[in-house]
Design a protein around this motif. Structure first.
Motif, PDB file in Angstrom:
ATOM      1  N   ASP A 173      -5.194  -0.717  -9.681  1.00 35.59           N
ATOM      2  CA  ASP A 173      -6.470  -1.478  -9.462  1.00 35.59           C
ATOM      3  C   ASP A 173      -6.909  -1.497 -11.130  1.00 35.59           C
ATOM      4  O   ASP A 173      -7.601  -1.978 -11.537  1.00 35.59           O
ATOM      5  N   GLY A 174      -6.889  -0.131 -11.502  1.00 31.20           N
ATOM      6  CA  GLY A 174      -7.524   0.112 -12.762  1.00 31.20           C
ATOM      7  C   GLY A 174      -6.777  -0.261 -14.135  1.00 31.20           C
ATOM      8  O   GLY A 174      -7.391  -0.360 -15.178  1.00 31.20           O
ATOM      9  N   ARG A 205       0.868  -1.140  -0.018  1.00 35.16           N
ATOM     10  CA  ARG A 205      -0.244  -0.160   0.012  1.00 35.16           C
ATOM     11  C   ARG A 205       1.005   1.187   0.050  1.00 35.16           C
ATOM     12  O   ARG A 205       0.504   2.175  -0.527  1.00 35.16           O
ATOM     13  N   TYR A 233     -13.283   3.663  -5.611  1.00 29.64           N
ATOM     14  CA  TYR A 233     -12.105   2.932  -4.983  1.00 29.64           C
ATOM     15  C   TYR A 233     -12.134   3.360  -3.655  1.00 29.64           C
ATOM     16  O   TYR A 233     -12.201   4.263  -3.152  1.00 29.64           O
ATOM     17  N   PRO A 234     -12.310   2.255  -2.737  1.00 28.83           N
ATOM     18  CA  PRO A 234     -12.369   2.230  -1.318  1.00 28.83           C
ATOM     19  C   PRO A 234     -11.472   3.362  -0.633  1.00 28.83           C
ATOM     20  O   PRO A 234     -11.922   3.977   0.236  1.00 28.83           O
ATOM     21  N   ALA A 270     -12.225   1.737 -15.641  1.00 29.41           N
ATOM     22  CA  ALA A 270     -11.432   2.462 -14.695  1.00 29.41           C
ATOM     23  C   ALA A 270     -11.791   3.807 -14.148  1.00 29.41           C
ATOM     24  O   ALA A 270     -11.961   4.104 -13.197  1.00 29.41           O
ATOM     25  N   ILE A 273      -9.875   6.081  -1.621  1.00 29.57           N
ATOM     26  CA  ILE A 273     -10.530   7.228  -1.943  1.00 29.57           C
ATOM     27  C   ILE A 273     -11.599   7.607  -1.326  1.00 29.57           C
ATOM     28  O   ILE A 273     -11.874   8.931  -0.756  1.00 29.57           O
ATOM     29  N   GLU A 274     -12.639   6.980  -1.281  1.00 31.15           N
ATOM     30  CA  GLU A 274     -13.858   7.060  -0.491  1.00 31.15           C
ATOM     31  C   GLU A 274     -13.527   7.290   0.868  1.00 31.15           C
ATOM     32  O   GLU A 274     -14.005   8.180   1.624  1.00 31.15           O
ATOM     33  N   TYR A 288      -3.392   2.789  -5.229  1.00 28.93           N
ATOM     34  CA  TYR A 288      -4.316   1.780  -5.204  1.00 28.93           C
ATOM     35  C   TYR A 288      -5.190   1.859  -6.533  1.00 28.93           C
ATOM     36  O   TYR A 288      -5.375   1.103  -7.373  1.00 28.93           O
ATOM     37  N   ALA A 289      -5.835   3.029  -6.905  1.00 25.64           N
ATOM     38  CA  ALA A 289      -6.538   3.418  -7.851  1.00 25.64           C
ATOM     39  C   ALA A 289      -5.926   3.242  -9.368  1.00 25.64           C
ATOM     40  O   ALA A 289      -6.524   2.405 -10.245  1.00 25.64           O
ATOM     41  N   ALA A 295      -4.108   6.105  -1.491  1.00 24.86           N
ATOM     42  CA  ALA A 295      -5.226   5.963  -2.442  1.00 24.86           C
ATOM     43  C   ALA A 295      -5.084   6.080  -3.883  1.00 24.86           C
ATOM     44  O   ALA A 295      -5.477   5.393  -4.639  1.00 24.86           O
ATOM     45  N   GLY A 303     -14.766   3.637 -12.009  1.00 20.46           N
ATOM     46  CA  GLY A 303     -14.685   2.883 -10.822  1.00 20.46           C
ATOM     47  C   GLY A 303     -14.790   3.690  -9.520  1.00 20.46           C
ATOM     48  O   GLY A 303     -14.466   4.771  -9.719  1.00 20.46           O
TER      49      GLY A 303
END
Length: 256
Positions: free
Chosen positions: A212-213, A93, A226-227, A221, A229-230, A208-209, A205, A224
């Motif tokens: 993941d994208g 991470r 993304y947890p 993407a 970011i939220e 991760y995005a 974050a 999407g």
């Protein structure tokens, strides 16, 4: 001798490969130690940045130890889980800076390509020795090489074991910076300063995005959610960013 050294300086954790007598080749013990280090770094909220370097003058890493190759640990892939070769992939991470010098071969090359930022000493030489040595197994390193380098440059490394020096690696965008060997640690510290000025939660974050994208097409993407970011929207750092902008002062990140 400890196969890796793990040292924390403030919000920075440095992982140092420590088998210089065998060019920091990765065996089972080192692989297990790397897995423990990545878990510790990800689980410690005070650590915001990871740095991977290596002991000795001759090599960052000569790849897997041919005399005692790594076999994986707890189902994780090689490199303590970072590579995705031979087991389950672990996505670190925290942002990872890798400083390389000398020989960067095979699995060592793969491990460097797992980093988010690569700083290379000008004596670094990247190579995939499999074709020349007549050895091939999981072949994961070729998939990163063909994605991170121009097609024909990567293919020359893959099928002909052609070396790639640090300067050309920088020209092709494989490494972020190529510096004289004695200044490698200084260059790494500059990147650390850049990262420490950023919100650690936003860096994590966004990483991760971005990664993941890559597993989907651009349209999906972009749509999407993304947890991380939220979650950031409800964080103290999110509120601090607004307060710092309002007060016209540098933000003081808490990382939570």
């Amino acid at each position: 001798m400890t196969t890796i050294l793990l040292q924390r300086r403030g919000h920075v954790a440095e992982v140092r490969l420590n088998r210089p007598e065998v060019l920091n080749a990765i065996d089972d013990e080192m692989d297990a130690a790397l897995a423990d280090a990545w878990a510790h770094i990800d689980n410690d909220p005070e650590i915001r940045i990871a740095v991977l370097t290596a002991a000795g003058d001759r090599a960052f890493c000569a790849g897997g130890d041919m005399a005692a190759p790594p076999t994986g640990r707890n189902g994780l892939s090689f490199g303590g889980g970072l590579t995705g070769i031979g087991g389950r992939l672990r996505q670190l991470r925290k942002p990872l800076i890798c400083g390389v010098h000398g020989h960067v071969l095979g699995l060592g090359f793969e491990l460097a390509m797992c980093a988010d930022i690569i700083v290379a000493a000008d004596n670094a030489s990247f190579r995939l020795p499999e074709a020349r040595a007549g050895v091939i197994d999981h072949c994961g390193v070729v998939h990163r090489a063909i994605r991170q380098l121009p097609h024909h440059v990567a293919m020359a490394m893959i099928v002909a074991a052609a070396p790639l020096d640090a300067l050309r690696a920088a020209q092709y965008g494989l490494v972020n910076e190529c510096v004289p060997g004695p200044t490698l640690s200084i260059a790494i510290d500059r990147w650390i300063e850049r990262l420490l000025a950023c919100s650690p939660l936003v860096s994590q974050a966004a990483k991760y995005a971005a990664l993941d994208g890559l597993d989907t097409n651009l349209a999906d993407a972009l749509r999407g959610v993304y947890p991380p970011i939220e979650a950031y929207k409800q964080s103290n750092d999110s509120r601090e960013a607004l307060a710092a902008w309002r007060d016209r002062r540098p933000p003081q990140w808490q990382g939570r």
